[in-house]
Design a protein around this motif. Sequence first.
Motif, PDB file in Angstrom:
ATOM      1  N   ALA A  17      90.157   2.803  30.498  1.00 30.99           N
ATOM      2  CA  ALA A  17      90.090   1.395  30.898  1.00 30.99           C
ATOM      3  C   ALA A  17      90.468   0.484  29.734  1.00 30.99           C
ATOM      4  CB  ALA A  17      88.688   1.064  31.413  1.00 30.99           C
ATOM      5  N   ARG A  68      86.399   7.523  30.735  1.00 30.70           N
ATOM      6  CA  ARG A  68      86.893   6.457  31.620  1.00 30.70           C
ATOM      7  C   ARG A  68      86.992   5.138  30.877  1.00 30.70           C
ATOM      8  NH1 ARG A  68      83.268   6.184  36.741  1.00 30.70           N
ATOM      9  NH2 ARG A  68      84.613   4.398  37.133  1.00 30.70           N
ATOM     10  N   ARG A  69      86.010   4.898  29.997  1.00 33.18           N
ATOM     11  CA  ARG A  69      86.050   3.650  29.217  1.00 33.18           C
ATOM     12  C   ARG A  69      87.280   3.624  28.334  1.00 33.18           C
ATOM     13  NH1 ARG A  69      80.377   3.795  28.782  1.00 33.18           N
ATOM     14  NH2 ARG A  69      80.523   5.082  26.921  1.00 33.18           N
ATOM     15  N   LEU A 110      83.401  -0.465  31.836  1.00 27.41           N
ATOM     16  CA  LEU A 110      83.678  -0.058  33.204  1.00 27.41           C
ATOM     17  C   LEU A 110      83.366  -1.172  34.187  1.00 27.41           C
ATOM     18  CD1 LEU A 110      82.591   3.676  33.262  1.00 27.41           C
ATOM     19  CD2 LEU A 110      84.850   2.679  32.937  1.00 27.41           C
ATOM     20  N   ARG A 150      81.902   8.815  31.761  1.00 32.78           N
ATOM     21  CA  ARG A 150      82.016   7.367  31.544  1.00 32.78           C
ATOM     22  C   ARG A 150      82.740   7.078  30.240  1.00 32.78           C
ATOM     23  NH1 ARG A 150      76.886   7.117  33.706  1.00 32.78           N
ATOM     24  NH2 ARG A 150      75.955   7.033  31.636  1.00 32.78           N
ATOM     25  N   VAL A 193      86.390  -3.128  35.213  1.00 32.88           N
ATOM     26  CA  VAL A 193      87.468  -2.509  35.969  1.00 32.88           C
ATOM     27  C   VAL A 193      87.474  -3.047  37.397  1.00 32.88           C
ATOM     28  CG1 VAL A 193      88.348  -0.328  36.899  1.00 32.88           C
ATOM     29  CG2 VAL A 193      87.431  -0.414  34.575  1.00 32.88           C
TER      30      VAL A 193
END
Lengths: 315, 409
Positions: free
Chosen positions: B376, B372-373, B33, B369, B36
């Motif tokens: 990403a 989201r990782r 993250l 997270r 990003v």
Amino acid sequence: MTGKGGTGKTTVAAALALALAAGGKRVLLCEVEGRQGIASVFDVAPLPYDERRVAVAPDGGQVWALAIDAEAAFLEYLQIFYHLGRAGKLLDKFGVVDFATTIAPGARDVLLTGKVYEAARRRKHERPVYDAIVLDAPPTGRVGRFLNVNSDVAGIAKVGPIRNQATSIMDFLRSPQTRVQLVSSLEEMPVQEVLDSYDEMHDIGLAVGGIVVNFARESELTKTELANARNGRLDLQRIGSALKEAGINGGDSALAALEDEARQHAERVAIEAKQRRRLQDTGCPIVELPEVSEGVDLGTLYDFADRLRDCEAIS
Amino acid sequence: MARGDEQGRRRRSGDQAPGRGVRFRIGPFTGRLSDVTPLDIDALLDDHSVHIVVCCGSGGVGKTTTSAALGVRAAERGRRVVVLTIDPARRLAQSLGLEQLDNTPRPVRGVDTSTGGGLDAMMLDMKRTFDEVVEAHASPDKAEQIFANPFYQALSSSFAGTQEYMAMEKLSQLRTHLSGEPGRDGRWDLIVVDTPPSRSALDFLDAPERLSSFLDGRLIRILLAPARGPARVFTAGISVVTGVLSKILGGQMLRDVQTFVSAFDALFGGFRARAEQTYQVLKAPQTAFVVVASPDIDALREAAFFVERLEAEGMPLAGLVLNRVTDGATGGISAQAALAGAERLDDERLTAALLRLHARRLERAARERAVRRRFAGAHPGVRTATIPALPTDVHDLEALREIGDLLIA
């Protein structure tokens, strides 16, 4: 089953299917939005346009699933009612299939609801193939249009087969055999949409069975503690020494974090109480399903099914 | 019933929901993250070469709220903004404190206009938009004929799918008021579009192509055949198809559809031209797409689908707005320590409860997270802005401003 996006509609529909299947029943769970949501909640491979058994309910019931595809439903419809196997291909060549399933507004919904109707009416050995059908319907913003499409079609087709079909489907949806179940979280917008849908269903003559509140949070804090948390009147000294007693030495920042989180939690609880009252004001039976912090898995589905079994809100 | 029609599949590719396309790569790809790139919302809103911001995302992720917040912020930074929402639930009206939004842009009161900006908001009324198209482009006689057609009445007011076509039409109309191009009255210099709550939020982008495939297809020839007279040569195929249509729809409904199509025939062209022009504008640098999602697996899967689709179409993606992100600040207490501490506190019920609350929050933040990782990792270039989860619901201008501030923080 309908509700605002993100309120867990598909999960609740799956749990309801399991609940209805309990005790040896056979239930069909349908989806119509091409999202493969059912496959995802039951953790199975993407569903084809074919009824597949996806779960076994307590006491021997079965949940079957079908991802309804408008195009396949259209060709099937032509085949069953008009025996148009070859003409079906010709229609496709002329763009009729594409037109009916993606281009022409409304037609798609006619096909999707028509397939549900067909499954509901299907009989084998003098009895219905399915004891119940659970439809994971479009979200609240679009469900009225979706469920009422046949009424509109019956309005424009004065005679002919499509009128007969549309009228039968609408009669079926408006009969005591059909119930609309609403799903909401305890946030303002989802609740507002459920209330709007509740009125809309009434207007189009569909019966609402009940409301399922999803992600209901239970607070461990008492009313007084919640009020204190909101007003910044928590006994920080006592909490501070309790933290030390528990071996947590985070100092002031730890204490401040807990206090802030408590305030936010209390605000959330207050909002949820208010939203719960708005739903209760409908007089509609309500059942609550808890928030599952580690995410929904198969075990959760069975647990939810237990909670939904024999409850008034899903009668 | 499998169909091996590759071409048909491709034509309908925009129709595919993420589950079917399975393009969201799950597997070895995972990102950090910290790698990003942040999405700079103010830079986006201050960029006067950007005239259209389109917010897309799955239902329930806060798309409408995000559009409204972007509109308010842009207006207070000096842009003359109109927010177009296409939502039957009147959510934008609620969050902007307006009693009602109709098919006309209405000024939003309470917006700080000292920097020279302003904010109007409107909600698409698909029937009225359709009626306006007819009124503006058909002769009074023809218009009368169209309005009286039962098929038109259902099409314009009830059927799902009309919204996408009308959204495109409305956007075309609003564009004629944009500043910066000749012949425009310059009423606004930024349009923020909140996409329709479709099955797939990109249905809206497919509207022009769908209309074209109909207008260029063979079906329309069948539907227009009676109007153009029997002198036309009928192939065997056409008569079979006409026969089938008549069998399914019934003669009366088929005639209504045919009457509508022939009355509307002259209007289709302009309708298509405007939609296609707007579609081209959506591909140009003056447009910025903002994909909105919440940090859960379903919403991010859908977001991934949008990102890939926009890339494939060469549409300018500004970035991702992640809504309702759980604040994972620990205050110095880890989830494990909090749970262990709570175990030890038998008599201090309140403190134990607060520790459990804290642990649950951190666990949720960790789960977010992780997804989201994953996103990403699969989409490393996507700039991202986050909005923390707010304890209260958003329903006034002040809250929208706060969201704007949080987007920058």
